[in-house]
Design a protein around this motif. Structure first.
Motif, PDB file in Angstrom:
ATOM      1  N   GLY A   1     -16.016 -23.887   0.752  1.00 20.51           N
ATOM      2  CA  GLY A   1     -16.955 -22.567   0.673  1.00 20.51           C
ATOM      3  C   GLY A   1     -16.326 -21.477   1.194  1.00 20.51           C
ATOM      4  N   SER A   2     -14.859 -21.448   0.653  1.00 17.91           N
ATOM      5  CA  SER A   2     -14.160 -20.326   1.000  1.00 17.91           C
ATOM      6  C   SER A   2     -13.889 -19.212   0.021  1.00 17.91           C
ATOM      7  CB  SER A   2     -12.648 -20.660   1.379  1.00 17.91           C
ATOM      8  OG  SER A   2     -12.174 -21.149   0.302  1.00 17.91           O
ATOM      9  N   ASP A   3     -13.580 -18.137   0.297  1.00 19.30           N
ATOM     10  CA  ASP A   3     -13.339 -17.003  -0.773  1.00 19.30           C
ATOM     11  C   ASP A   3     -11.987 -16.948  -1.066  1.00 19.30           C
ATOM     12  OD1 ASP A   3     -14.249 -14.665  -2.303  1.00 19.30           O
ATOM     13  OD2 ASP A   3     -13.704 -13.194  -0.662  1.00 19.30           O
ATOM     14  N   GLU A   4     -11.820 -16.409  -2.513  1.00 18.06           N
ATOM     15  CA  GLU A   4     -10.552 -16.503  -3.200  1.00 18.06           C
ATOM     16  C   GLU A   4      -9.386 -15.445  -2.558  1.00 18.06           C
ATOM     17  OE1 GLU A   4     -11.184 -16.240  -7.457  1.00 18.06           O
ATOM     18  OE2 GLU A   4     -11.998 -18.293  -7.433  1.00 18.06           O
ATOM     19  N   ALA A   5     -10.018 -14.417  -1.924  1.00 16.96           N
ATOM     20  CA  ALA A   5      -9.384 -13.518  -1.393  1.00 16.96           C
ATOM     21  C   ALA A   5      -8.426 -13.979  -0.064  1.00 16.96           C
ATOM     22  CB  ALA A   5     -10.069 -12.290  -1.039  1.00 16.96           C
ATOM     23  N   ASN A   6      -9.270 -14.940   0.572  1.00 17.28           N
ATOM     24  CA  ASN A   6      -8.530 -15.557   1.753  1.00 17.28           C
ATOM     25  C   ASN A   6      -7.683 -16.741   1.746  1.00 17.28           C
ATOM     26  OD1 ASN A   6     -10.015 -13.638   3.248  1.00 17.28           O
ATOM     27  ND2 ASN A   6     -11.958 -15.007   3.417  1.00 17.28           N
ATOM     28  N   LEU A   7      -7.377 -17.219   0.477  1.00 17.05           N
ATOM     29  CA  LEU A   7      -6.484 -18.240   0.259  1.00 17.05           C
ATOM     30  C   LEU A   7      -5.185 -17.819   0.080  1.00 17.05           C
ATOM     31  CD1 LEU A   7      -8.601 -20.069  -2.621  1.00 17.05           C
ATOM     32  CD2 LEU A   7      -8.312 -20.503   0.017  1.00 17.05           C
ATOM     33  N   ARG A   8      -4.373 -18.803   0.489  1.00 15.75           N
ATOM     34  CA  ARG A   8      -2.810 -18.519   0.710  1.00 15.75           C
ATOM     35  C   ARG A   8      -1.970 -20.084   0.547  1.00 15.75           C
ATOM     36  NH1 ARG A   8       0.598 -14.739   2.177  1.00 15.75           N
ATOM     37  NH2 ARG A   8      -1.157 -13.631   3.128  1.00 15.75           N
ATOM     38  N   ILE A   9      -0.834 -19.898  -0.439  1.00  9.96           N
ATOM     39  CA  ILE A   9      -0.394 -21.048  -0.950  1.00  9.96           C
ATOM     40  C   ILE A   9       0.516 -21.263   0.285  1.00  9.96           C
ATOM     41  CG2 ILE A   9       1.186 -21.959  -2.571  1.00  9.96           C
ATOM     42  CD1 ILE A   9      -0.017 -20.186  -4.552  1.00  9.96           C
ATOM     43  N   ILE A  10       0.611 -22.453   0.943  1.00  8.43           N
ATOM     44  CA  ILE A  10       1.343 -22.702   2.148  1.00  8.43           C
ATOM     45  C   ILE A  10       2.322 -23.984   1.737  1.00  8.43           C
ATOM     46  CG2 ILE A  10      -0.193 -22.357   4.045  1.00  8.43           C
ATOM     47  CD1 ILE A  10      -0.937 -25.312   4.256  1.00  8.43           C
ATOM     48  N   LYS A  11       1.920 -24.584   0.899  1.00  8.33           N
ATOM     49  CA  LYS A  11       2.898 -25.629   0.364  1.00  8.33           C
ATOM     50  C   LYS A  11       2.935 -25.838  -1.172  1.00  8.33           C
ATOM     51  CE  LYS A  11       3.896 -30.523   1.303  1.00  8.33           C
ATOM     52  NZ  LYS A  11       3.522 -31.646   1.980  1.00  8.33           N
ATOM     53  N   ALA A  12       4.042 -25.712  -1.642  1.00 11.97           N
ATOM     54  CA  ALA A  12       4.331 -26.042  -3.299  1.00 11.97           C
ATOM     55  C   ALA A  12       5.492 -26.792  -3.432  1.00 11.97           C
ATOM     56  CB  ALA A  12       4.201 -24.811  -4.055  1.00 11.97           C
ATOM     57  N   GLN A  13       5.409 -28.139  -3.984  1.00  9.42           N
ATOM     58  CA  GLN A  13       6.409 -28.842  -4.184  1.00  9.42           C
ATOM     59  C   GLN A  13       6.617 -29.493  -5.470  1.00  9.42           C
ATOM     60  OE1 GLN A  13       6.499 -31.732  -1.016  1.00  9.42           O
ATOM     61  NE2 GLN A  13       5.038 -33.121  -2.023  1.00  9.42           N
ATOM     62  N   VAL A  14       7.798 -29.806  -6.000  1.00 13.03           N
ATOM     63  CA  VAL A  14       8.075 -30.410  -7.314  1.00 13.03           C
ATOM     64  C   VAL A  14       8.671 -31.887  -7.215  1.00 13.03           C
ATOM     65  CG1 VAL A  14       8.802 -30.273  -9.840  1.00 13.03           C
ATOM     66  CG2 VAL A  14       7.604 -28.345  -8.436  1.00 13.03           C
ATOM     67  N   ASN A  15       8.139 -32.886  -7.370  1.00 16.78           N
ATOM     68  CA  ASN A  15       8.945 -34.012  -7.481  1.00 16.78           C
ATOM     69  C   ASN A  15       9.209 -34.540  -8.855  1.00 16.78           C
ATOM     70  OD1 ASN A  15       8.869 -34.076  -4.763  1.00 16.78           O
ATOM     71  ND2 ASN A  15       6.806 -34.997  -4.741  1.00 16.78           N
ATOM     72  N   GLU A  16      10.366 -35.290  -8.938  1.00 18.11           N
ATOM     73  CA  GLU A  16      10.648 -35.881 -10.542  1.00 18.11           C
ATOM     74  C   GLU A  16       9.740 -37.040 -10.638  1.00 18.11           C
ATOM     75  OE1 GLU A  16      14.787 -36.613 -10.711  1.00 18.11           O
ATOM     76  OE2 GLU A  16      15.161 -34.755 -10.444  1.00 18.11           O
ATOM     77  N   GLY A  17       9.260 -37.172 -11.938  1.00 17.28           N
ATOM     78  CA  GLY A  17       8.526 -38.435 -12.386  1.00 17.28           C
ATOM     79  C   GLY A  17       9.283 -39.143 -13.256  1.00 17.28           C
ATOM     80  N   THR A  18       8.618 -40.197 -14.065  1.00 21.07           N
ATOM     81  CA  THR A  18       9.358 -40.932 -15.002  1.00 21.07           C
ATOM     82  C   THR A  18       9.677 -40.061 -16.023  1.00 21.07           C
ATOM     83  OG1 THR A  18       7.367 -41.441 -15.906  1.00 21.07           O
ATOM     84  CG2 THR A  18       8.119 -43.006 -14.168  1.00 21.07           C
ATOM     85  N   ASN A  19      10.931 -40.987 -16.882  1.00 20.35           N
ATOM     86  CA  ASN A  19      11.478 -40.283 -18.030  1.00 20.35           C
ATOM     87  C   ASN A  19      10.859 -41.021 -19.286  1.00 20.35           C
ATOM     88  OD1 ASN A  19      13.271 -38.719 -17.105  1.00 20.35           O
ATOM     89  ND2 ASN A  19      14.743 -39.860 -16.776  1.00 20.35           N
ATOM     90  N   VAL A  20      10.247 -40.338 -20.277  1.00 24.40           N
ATOM     91  CA  VAL A  20       9.583 -40.956 -21.175  1.00 24.40           C
ATOM     92  C   VAL A  20      10.727 -41.343 -22.330  1.00 24.40           C
ATOM     93  CG1 VAL A  20       7.953 -40.684 -23.213  1.00 24.40           C
ATOM     94  CG2 VAL A  20       7.327 -39.851 -20.854  1.00 24.40           C
ATOM     95  N   LYS A  21      11.091 -42.426 -22.917  1.00 26.71           N
ATOM     96  CA  LYS A  21      12.206 -42.512 -23.837  1.00 26.71           C
ATOM     97  C   LYS A  21      11.526 -42.755 -25.172  1.00 26.71           C
ATOM     98  CE  LYS A  21      14.652 -44.757 -20.000  1.00 26.71           C
ATOM     99  NZ  LYS A  21      15.203 -45.733 -19.076  1.00 26.71           N
ATOM    100  N   LYS A  22      12.299 -42.146 -26.104  1.00 26.59           N
ATOM    101  CA  LYS A  22      11.689 -42.465 -27.730  1.00 26.59           C
ATOM    102  C   LYS A  22      13.219 -42.388 -28.295  1.00 26.59           C
ATOM    103  CE  LYS A  22       7.936 -38.876 -27.108  1.00 26.59           C
ATOM    104  NZ  LYS A  22       7.408 -37.715 -28.111  1.00 26.59           N
TER     105      LYS A  22
END
Length: 155
Positions: free
Chosen positions: A72-93
């Protein structure tokens, strides 16, 4: 009277799996938005000229929607504290090439996690520890047991 502190839930996350995008290309965008406020992040993502900005924009928007629904929070009070990218699988064609040969195409995917925290909420709340005791009194009643530990049955 005993009081305990219980940690409130102030963090909400959004997870995008199998995004067809290189993890390195997504990381250069993620590094720009980590630690910033929600509104500032949206402005940055709209103005950056990379292809990775659109799926990350959708995830940040989804994390904010999760926070407004769950906390129930307001968008003005939000802060991004953690953002990460991990590798996924490779699609082979395979793609046909000259002289009847095939050429392998590998499409990389990645998993993107965005965690948003509401900075206006207090992190701890007091709870009365006497209402929910961690132990219960149990009384043991032994029948038909002598001091030597022999059980006597009446027949």
């Amino acid at each position: 009277m005993l009081k305990r502190l219980k940690k409130k839930k102030t963090e909400v996350r959004a997870l995008g799996q199998y995004v067809t995008l290189s993890a390195d290309k997504a990381r250069r965008v993620i590094d720009q938005i980590r630690g910033r406020s929600y509104e500032e992040t949206l402005m940055i993502l709209e103005l950056m000229p990379y292809r990775a900005c659109y799926p990350i924009f959708k995830l940040v928007y989804s994390a904010a929607a999760n926070a407004s629904y769950d906390l129930g929070s307001d968008e003005a009070n939000l802060r991004i504290i953690k953002a990460q990218v991990n590798e996924g699988t490779n699609v082979k064609k395979f793609k046909p090439r000259a002289r009847g040969r095939s050429y392998a195409i590998k499409r990389t995917t990645c998993h993107i996690t965005i965690v948003v925290k509401d900075i206006s909420l207090d992190e701890y709340e007091e709870i009365d520890s006497l209402k929910n005791p961690r132990w219960e009194k149990k009384t043991m009643v032994y029948h038909n047991v002598s001091s030597s530990g022999v059980v006597w049955d009446k027949k």
